[in-house]
Design a protein around this motif. Structure first.
Motif, PDB file in Angstrom:
ATOM      1  N   LYS A 117      37.397  34.475  27.642  1.00 44.74           N
ATOM      2  CA  LYS A 117      38.592  34.036  28.361  1.00 44.74           C
ATOM      3  C   LYS A 117      39.873  34.481  27.659  1.00 44.74           C
ATOM      4  O   LYS A 117      40.917  34.613  28.300  1.00 44.74           O
ATOM      5  CB  LYS A 117      38.580  32.514  28.513  1.00 44.74           C
ATOM      6  N   ILE A 118      39.817  34.689  26.345  1.00 47.51           N
ATOM      7  CA  ILE A 118      41.002  35.155  25.625  1.00 47.51           C
ATOM      8  C   ILE A 118      41.446  36.515  26.168  1.00 47.51           C
ATOM      9  O   ILE A 118      42.640  36.767  26.380  1.00 47.51           O
ATOM     10  CB  ILE A 118      40.720  35.234  24.109  1.00 47.51           C
ATOM     11  N   ILE A 119      40.492  37.375  26.426  1.00 46.45           N
ATOM     12  CA  ILE A 119      40.811  38.703  26.980  1.00 46.45           C
ATOM     13  C   ILE A 119      41.417  38.555  28.375  1.00 46.45           C
ATOM     14  O   ILE A 119      42.437  39.183  28.705  1.00 46.45           O
ATOM     15  CB  ILE A 119      39.553  39.584  27.025  1.00 46.45           C
ATOM     16  N   GLU A 120      40.794  37.707  29.186  1.00 44.04           N
ATOM     17  CA  GLU A 120      41.283  37.496  30.558  1.00 44.04           C
ATOM     18  C   GLU A 120      42.685  36.901  30.564  1.00 44.04           C
ATOM     19  O   GLU A 120      43.578  37.391  31.267  1.00 44.04           O
ATOM     20  CB  GLU A 120      40.327  36.551  31.298  1.00 44.04           C
ATOM     21  N   PHE A 121      42.893  35.856  29.780  1.00 42.43           N
ATOM     22  CA  PHE A 121      44.186  35.166  29.794  1.00 42.43           C
ATOM     23  C   PHE A 121      45.300  36.029  29.198  1.00 42.43           C
ATOM     24  O   PHE A 121      46.444  35.972  29.628  1.00 42.43           O
ATOM     25  CB  PHE A 121      44.091  33.840  29.034  1.00 42.43           C
ATOM     26  N   THR A 122      44.947  36.850  28.196  1.00 42.16           N
ATOM     27  CA  THR A 122      45.944  37.762  27.619  1.00 42.16           C
ATOM     28  C   THR A 122      46.410  38.775  28.654  1.00 42.16           C
ATOM     29  O   THR A 122      47.609  39.056  28.789  1.00 42.16           O
ATOM     30  CB  THR A 122      45.368  38.490  26.390  1.00 42.16           C
ATOM     31  N   ALA A 123      45.445  39.308  29.421  1.00 43.15           N
ATOM     32  CA  ALA A 123      45.794  40.277  30.466  1.00 43.15           C
ATOM     33  C   ALA A 123      46.657  39.630  31.545  1.00 43.15           C
ATOM     34  O   ALA A 123      47.659  40.213  31.995  1.00 43.15           O
ATOM     35  CB  ALA A 123      44.525  40.859  31.081  1.00 43.15           C
ATOM     36  N   ARG A 124      46.300  38.418  31.960  1.00 49.49           N
ATOM     37  CA  ARG A 124      47.068  37.717  32.990  1.00 49.49           C
ATOM     38  C   ARG A 124      48.469  37.373  32.493  1.00 49.49           C
ATOM     39  O   ARG A 124      49.453  37.479  33.231  1.00 49.49           O
ATOM     40  CB  ARG A 124      46.330  36.448  33.409  1.00 49.49           C
ATOM     41  N   TYR A 125      48.567  36.965  31.245  1.00 50.85           N
ATOM     42  CA  TYR A 125      49.855  36.647  30.620  1.00 50.85           C
ATOM     43  C   TYR A 125      50.798  37.852  30.684  1.00 50.85           C
ATOM     44  O   TYR A 125      51.964  37.737  31.080  1.00 50.85           O
ATOM     45  CB  TYR A 125      49.588  36.231  29.175  1.00 50.85           C
ATOM     46  N   LYS A 126      50.277  39.023  30.332  1.00 48.53           N
ATOM     47  CA  LYS A 126      51.100  40.237  30.356  1.00 48.53           C
ATOM     48  C   LYS A 126      51.467  40.634  31.784  1.00 48.53           C
ATOM     49  O   LYS A 126      52.578  41.114  32.037  1.00 48.53           O
ATOM     50  CB  LYS A 126      50.359  41.373  29.649  1.00 48.53           C
ATOM     51  N   GLN A 127      50.547  40.428  32.723  1.00 48.09           N
ATOM     52  CA  GLN A 127      50.846  40.727  34.128  1.00 48.09           C
ATOM     53  C   GLN A 127      51.988  39.860  34.651  1.00 48.09           C
ATOM     54  O   GLN A 127      52.850  40.335  35.399  1.00 48.09           O
ATOM     55  CB  GLN A 127      49.594  40.510  34.982  1.00 48.09           C
ATOM     56  N   ALA A 131      55.664  41.202  36.135  1.00 45.88           N
ATOM     57  CA  ALA A 131      56.220  40.823  37.433  1.00 45.88           C
ATOM     58  C   ALA A 131      57.576  40.143  37.267  1.00 45.88           C
ATOM     59  O   ALA A 131      58.523  40.400  38.023  1.00 45.88           O
ATOM     60  CB  ALA A 131      55.251  39.902  38.171  1.00 45.88           C
ATOM     61  N   ALA A 132      57.678  39.263  36.271  1.00 39.40           N
ATOM     62  CA  ALA A 132      58.943  38.562  36.023  1.00 39.40           C
ATOM     63  C   ALA A 132      60.063  39.553  35.740  1.00 39.40           C
ATOM     64  O   ALA A 132      61.162  39.438  36.293  1.00 39.40           O
ATOM     65  CB  ALA A 132      58.779  37.595  34.852  1.00 39.40           C
ATOM     66  N   TYR A 133      59.786  40.546  34.906  1.00 41.79           N
ATOM     67  CA  TYR A 133      60.826  41.518  34.552  1.00 41.79           C
ATOM     68  C   TYR A 133      61.211  42.406  35.733  1.00 41.79           C
ATOM     69  O   TYR A 133      62.349  42.867  35.830  1.00 41.79           O
ATOM     70  CB  TYR A 133      60.373  42.352  33.357  1.00 41.79           C
ATOM     71  N   ALA A 134      60.269  42.645  36.641  1.00 44.98           N
ATOM     72  CA  ALA A 134      60.603  43.417  37.844  1.00 44.98           C
ATOM     73  C   ALA A 134      61.620  42.659  38.691  1.00 44.98           C
ATOM     74  O   ALA A 134      62.600  43.245  39.198  1.00 44.98           O
ATOM     75  CB  ALA A 134      59.339  43.706  38.649  1.00 44.98           C
ATOM     76  N   PHE A 135      61.409  41.358  38.853  1.00 44.83           N
ATOM     77  CA  PHE A 135      62.355  40.557  39.638  1.00 44.83           C
ATOM     78  C   PHE A 135      63.695  40.409  38.907  1.00 44.83           C
ATOM     79  O   PHE A 135      64.758  40.453  39.533  1.00 44.83           O
ATOM     80  CB  PHE A 135      61.760  39.184  39.940  1.00 44.83           C
ATOM     81  N   LEU A 136      63.659  40.240  37.600  1.00 47.79           N
ATOM     82  CA  LEU A 136      64.903  40.108  36.841  1.00 47.79           C
ATOM     83  C   LEU A 136      65.697  41.408  36.859  1.00 47.79           C
ATOM     84  O   LEU A 136      66.935  41.400  36.893  1.00 47.79           O
ATOM     85  CB  LEU A 136      64.612  39.686  35.401  1.00 47.79           C
ATOM     86  N   SER A 137      64.991  42.538  36.859  1.00 47.64           N
ATOM     87  CA  SER A 137      65.672  43.832  36.979  1.00 47.64           C
ATOM     88  C   SER A 137      66.390  43.949  38.323  1.00 47.64           C
ATOM     89  O   SER A 137      67.533  44.406  38.402  1.00 47.64           O
ATOM     90  CB  SER A 137      64.653  44.972  36.826  1.00 47.64           C
ATOM     91  N   ALA A 138      65.714  43.495  39.376  1.00 43.66           N
ATOM     92  CA  ALA A 138      66.330  43.526  40.704  1.00 43.66           C
ATOM     93  C   ALA A 138      67.514  42.564  40.774  1.00 43.66           C
ATOM     94  O   ALA A 138      68.560  42.877  41.374  1.00 43.66           O
ATOM     95  CB  ALA A 138      65.293  43.160  41.765  1.00 43.66           C
ATOM     96  N   GLY A 309      61.768  35.559  39.511  1.00 44.10           N
ATOM     97  CA  GLY A 309      61.489  35.942  38.126  1.00 44.10           C
ATOM     98  C   GLY A 309      61.127  34.740  37.282  1.00 44.10           C
ATOM     99  O   GLY A 309      60.173  34.776  36.491  1.00 44.10           O
ATOM    100  N   ILE A 310      61.873  33.649  37.444  1.00 42.61           N
ATOM    101  CA  ILE A 310      61.593  32.421  36.702  1.00 42.61           C
ATOM    102  C   ILE A 310      60.213  31.870  37.074  1.00 42.61           C
ATOM    103  O   ILE A 310      59.478  31.369  36.218  1.00 42.61           O
ATOM    104  CB  ILE A 310      62.692  31.372  36.964  1.00 42.61           C
ATOM    105  N   GLY A 311      59.845  32.007  38.345  1.00 46.85           N
ATOM    106  CA  GLY A 311      58.521  31.558  38.790  1.00 46.85           C
ATOM    107  C   GLY A 311      57.398  32.261  38.036  1.00 46.85           C
ATOM    108  O   GLY A 311      56.411  31.626  37.643  1.00 46.85           O
ATOM    109  N   TYR A 312      57.569  33.566  37.807  1.00 45.34           N
ATOM    110  CA  TYR A 312      56.545  34.303  37.065  1.00 45.34           C
ATOM    111  C   TYR A 312      56.578  33.979  35.576  1.00 45.34           C
ATOM    112  O   TYR A 312      55.543  34.022  34.898  1.00 45.34           O
ATOM    113  CB  TYR A 312      56.678  35.810  37.309  1.00 45.34           C
ATOM    114  N   LEU A 313      57.761  33.645  35.046  1.00 43.22           N
ATOM    115  CA  LEU A 313      57.830  33.195  33.654  1.00 43.22           C
ATOM    116  C   LEU A 313      57.074  31.872  33.480  1.00 43.22           C
ATOM    117  O   LEU A 313      56.438  31.634  32.450  1.00 43.22           O
ATOM    118  CB  LEU A 313      59.287  33.026  33.221  1.00 43.22           C
TER     119      LEU A 313
END
Length: 349
Positions: A117-127, A131-138, A309-313
């Motif tokens: 689960k550490i591998i799974e959660f790390t990947a999801r955390y980065k995803q 997404a958050a940074y994409a919305f903040l960029s917009a 963006g905040i929602g994804y954070l």
């Protein structure tokens, strides 16, 4: 008098760091803390800070931009002693190892983990952060839109003139000075899993006279940058506070030595500021009427993108919490606690 700041920002350009400017004055010692999720980095610093405050020292708290309830750093000015979480996204390495920086490795209290689960959660955390940074960029792109015809060069010069007037009123005229201005940068605002946070208590502790500067049409940045120039011309020290979303713009300029601050009204609201700089009045009623629909639309788009963006954070924080739970069985908390107490006594007294 303890204060709180951010050194990192979730910005329209991704993670933006001011950590290279932390605890780097002459004589400072900076401890770089390494360790994974749940390894006690924030707790280690909270224990140090609590001990320092109990002994009467001032502490500068550096809040985590992802989770403001967690610490990413502390600085104790009287001891010239700093501690920082030196892991991603604000990786730090020593400037001069064993001269002004050294490591604190809390990772040694974590054994090799056996959890898929550490591998799974790390990947999801980065995803979630991606997404958050994409919305903040917009959101930043929308925030940066300047409507042609809303104000002109004459308006901007009027803004700068008001800044010059304020500085003459508060600091006097410009005189030849042998002093060189020292500029320190800190964020007083953060975009996090808890939404937008302004560290109003810090501003109020440092500044008893606060100018609140209108910013409905983006004029505060022009005013604050002119304030910064005027301070440099006088050789005075300043605490410059960039915007977390747009770090090339300013949220505030603080002069703790004078108890004086200039803060954008879009950042901090006060019922009774020392002075209210009414820059919005410089925009003509005719221009405002002509562009009211555009302004309303831009504000709506900006708020929607920022909230997304905040929602994804918030989602990223959820996965970080899950990661800490997964690491917990592999951490020797008894040994970690004993080490923490030993270091608190050794370093603080």
């Amino acid at each position: 008098m303890s204060v709180r700041f951010f050194l990192g920002a979730n910005s329209g350009d991704g993670f933006y760091s001011l950590y290279d400017e932390f605890a780097c004055s002459k004589g400072d010692r900076l401890y770089l803390i390494k360790g994974g999720p749940g390894c006690g980095k924030s707790t280690f610093m909270k224990r140090l800070a609590a001990r320092a405050e109990n002994l009467g020292y001032t502490v500068e708290y550096i809040l985590c931009s992802g989770d403001p309830e967690s610490l990413d750093g502390i600085y104790i000015p009287e001891l010239k002693l700093g501690f920082a979480d030196a892991t991603e996204p604000h990786v730090l390495e020593p400037r001069l190892f064993a001269i002004d920086c050294c490591y604190v490795n809390l990772g040694v209290f974590c054994s090799w983990a056996d959890s898929g689960k550490i591998i799974e959660f790390t990947a999801r955390y980065k995803q979630m952060y991606k997404a958050a940074y994409a919305f903040l960029s917009a959101a930043r792109t929308v925030k940066k839109v300047h409507i042609p015809g809303l104000f002109d060069e004459i308006t901007m010069k009027s803004v700068q003139k008001r800044a010059d007037t304020a500085l003459r009123r508060e600091l006097g005229g410009i005189h030849p000075s042998l002093k060189s201005s020292k500029v320190t940068k800190r964020f007083i605002r953060g975009i996090s899993c808890m939404g937008e946070i302004c560290l109003t208590d810090t501003v109020n502790r440092l500044c008893k006279r606060i100018y609140i500067v209108d910013d409905r049409f983006g004029l505060a940045d022009i005013y604050l940058k002119r304030i910064t120039e005027g301070i440099a011309e006088r050789g005075d020290n300043a605490l410059i506070c960039p915007s977390p979303l747009c770090p090339d713009e300013l949220d505030a300029v603080l002069l703790p030595e004078y108890g004086l601050g200039f803060v954008s009204a879009s950042v901090m609201q006060m019922k009774k500021p020392w002075r209210h700089v009414r820059l919005d009045a410089l925009v003509s009623p005719e221009a405002l009427k002509a562009h009211r629909a555009e302004l309303k639309s831009l504000e709506k788009q900006y708020r929607s993108l920022l909230e997304s963006g905040i929602g994804y954070l918030k989602q990223a924080k959820k996965y970080h919490d899950l990661l800490e739970v997964e690491y917990k069985p592999f951490i020797d908390f008894t040994a970690l606690g004993e080490f923490t107490e030993h270091e608190v006594k050794r370093l603080i007294g």
